[in-house]
Scaffold this active site. Structure first.
Site, PDB file in Angstrom:
ATOM      1  NE  ARG A 102      61.909  20.504  22.390  1.00 52.31           N
ATOM      2  CZ  ARG A 102      61.044  19.542  20.852  1.00 52.31           C
ATOM      3  NH1 ARG A 102      59.862  19.192  20.418  1.00 52.31           N
ATOM      4  NH2 ARG A 102      61.765  19.828  19.891  1.00 52.31           N
ATOM      5  CB  THR A 106      64.895  14.341  28.007  1.00 53.74           C
ATOM      6  OG1 THR A 106      64.748  15.711  28.338  1.00 53.74           O
ATOM      7  CG2 THR A 106      66.199  13.361  28.756  1.00 53.74           C
ATOM      8  CG  ASP A 197      64.732  26.346  18.219  1.00 53.40           C
ATOM      9  OD1 ASP A 197      64.169  27.663  18.586  1.00 53.40           O
ATOM     10  OD2 ASP A 197      64.849  25.392  19.489  1.00 53.40           O
ATOM     11  CG  ASP A 200      67.310  28.954  18.199  1.00 51.41           C
ATOM     12  OD1 ASP A 200      67.347  29.646  19.248  1.00 51.41           O
ATOM     13  OD2 ASP A 200      67.923  28.007  18.236  1.00 51.41           O
TER      14      ASP A 200
HETATM   15  C1  PRP Z   1      59.153  25.422  22.061  1.00 53.48           C
HETATM   16  C2  PRP Z   1      58.515  25.911  21.738  1.00 53.48           C
HETATM   17  C3  PRP Z   1      57.982  24.985  22.650  1.00 53.48           C
HETATM   18  C4  PRP Z   1      58.324  23.483  22.737  1.00 53.48           C
HETATM   19  C5  PRP Z   1      57.338  23.010  22.315  1.00 53.48           C
HETATM   20  O1  PRP Z   1      60.150  25.856  23.341  1.00 53.48           O
HETATM   21  O2  PRP Z   1      58.816  27.205  21.862  1.00 53.48           O
HETATM   22  O3  PRP Z   1      57.860  25.924  23.801  1.00 53.48           O
HETATM   23  O4  PRP Z   1      59.185  24.255  22.065  1.00 53.48           O
HETATM   24  O5  PRP Z   1      57.975  21.729  22.048  1.00 53.48           O
HETATM   25  P1  PRP Z   1      56.967  20.657  22.861  1.00 53.48           P
HETATM   26  O6  PRP Z   1      55.582  20.497  22.317  1.00 53.48           O
HETATM   27  O7  PRP Z   1      57.751  19.228  22.352  1.00 53.48           O
HETATM   28  O8  PRP Z   1      57.210  20.790  24.430  1.00 53.48           O
HETATM   29  P2  PRP Z   1      61.435  25.690  23.683  1.00 53.48           P
HETATM   30  O9  PRP Z   1      61.969  24.918  25.084  1.00 53.48           O
HETATM   31  O10 PRP Z   1      62.964  25.047  22.691  1.00 53.48           O
HETATM   32  O11 PRP Z   1      62.208  27.144  24.477  1.00 53.48           O
HETATM   33  P3  PRP Z   1      62.499  29.017  23.825  1.00 53.48           P
HETATM   34  O12 PRP Z   1      61.096  29.359  23.319  1.00 53.48           O
HETATM   35  O13 PRP Z   1      63.670  29.447  25.029  1.00 53.48           O
HETATM   36  O14 PRP Z   1      62.905  28.497  22.173  1.00 53.48           O
HETATM   37  N1  URA Z   2      60.437  23.744  19.728  1.00 54.01           N
HETATM   38  C1  URA Z   2      60.211  24.444  17.950  1.00 54.01           C
HETATM   39  O1  URA Z   2      60.394  26.012  17.946  1.00 54.01           O
HETATM   40  N2  URA Z   2      60.293  24.157  17.203  1.00 54.01           N
HETATM   41  C2  URA Z   2      59.912  22.707  16.321  1.00 54.01           C
HETATM   42  O2  URA Z   2      59.898  22.736  15.411  1.00 54.01           O
HETATM   43  C3  URA Z   2      59.028  21.739  17.854  1.00 54.01           C
HETATM   44  C4  URA Z   2      59.581  22.593  18.901  1.00 54.01           C
END
Ligand code: PRP
Ligand code: URA
Length: 206
Positions: A102, A106, A197, A200
């Site tokens: 994500r 944006t 997050d 993380d």
């Molecule tokens: C996080 C989470 C979802 C997404 C949710 O992933 O694990 O995939 O955000 O957000 P959304 O519903 O607004 O799309 P991220 O893109 O941070 O990647 P990661 O899993 O590598 O931390």
């Molecule tokens: N992705 C995350 O990991 N946490 C949030 O709260 C939203 C998106």
């Protein structure tokens, strides 16, 4: 809004541990695995079953077994945190991966990887801890359906109403299972109260 929020005292206690900012990485990882196990029981309720005969030490009787295969597809990267727990409960599942990132400004998702299991007709559980705007989940399910998967459900830890509505609207056939339905998204697209997050916290990154 179509969502199943799994209501169980053990889940509630574990979710509180996951939300706590003071929970360390090892405890977070272990707890997410435990929650994944409990959620999988619920998400697996739709698995096609068939009757089979079984011989107990006393007699023959009728039992049940899973009909066909089950696919589990974590959305990378945070979905990986669910896998140990899911596979403890469903050790025979085939595992695909879809990578979605994500954009932090944006909030648009971008696919960067996709490798799917062979059986496109199988019952498929897509897993990602967070359903925030719903952008990643909708884009992932769009791509999985385009590539031929049909029978899909979505399992997460925490859902925001915005994400549930978006996934319901785009894919009304996809059932959503969550451990919690939270209040709202903040201006940065984080779920409130949420747990921060997820990726993380699972991997100890910034
Ligand atoms: C996080 C989470 C979802 C997404 C949710 O992933 O694990 O995939 O955000 O957000 P959304 O519903 O607004 O799309 P991220 O893109 O941070 O990647 P990661 O899993 O590598 O931390
Ligand atoms: N992705 C995350 O990991 N946490 C949030 O709260 C939203 C998106």
């Amino acid at each position: 809004m179509q969502i199943t929020v799994v209501d169980h005292p053990l889940l509630k206690a574990k979710m509180t541990r996951l939300r706590d900012i003071n929970t360390d990485c090892a405890t977070f990882r272990r707890t997410i695995g435990e929650v994944a196990m409990l959620l999988t029981f619920e998400a697996a309720a739709g698995i096609p079953m068939e009757e089979c005969q079984v011989t107990t030490p006393l007699c023959e009787t009728t039992g049940s077994r899973i009909h066909g295969t089950v696919n589990v597809i974590p959305i990378l990267r945070a979905g990986l945190g669910f896998m140990e727990g899911v596979l403890t409960v469903l050790p025979e599942a085939n595992v695909g991966h879809i990578g979605m990132s994500r954009n932090e400004t944006t909030l648009e998702p971008m696919e960067y990887y996709c490798k799917l299991p062979k059986d496109l007709d199988a019952y498929t559980i897509v897993v990602d801890p967070m359903l925030a705007t719903g952008g990643s989940a909708v884009a992932a399910v769009d791509q999985l359906k385009k590539r031929g998967l049909k029978n899909i459900c979505f399992m997460c830890l925490v859902a925001a109403p915005e994400g549930v509505l978006k996934l319901n609207a785009a894919h009304p056939d996809v059932k959503i299972y969550a451990a919690a339905l939270d209040d709202h998204l903040n201006e940065k697209g984080y779920i409130v109260p949420g747990l921060g997050d997820a990726g993380d916290r699972i991997f100890g990154t910034l």
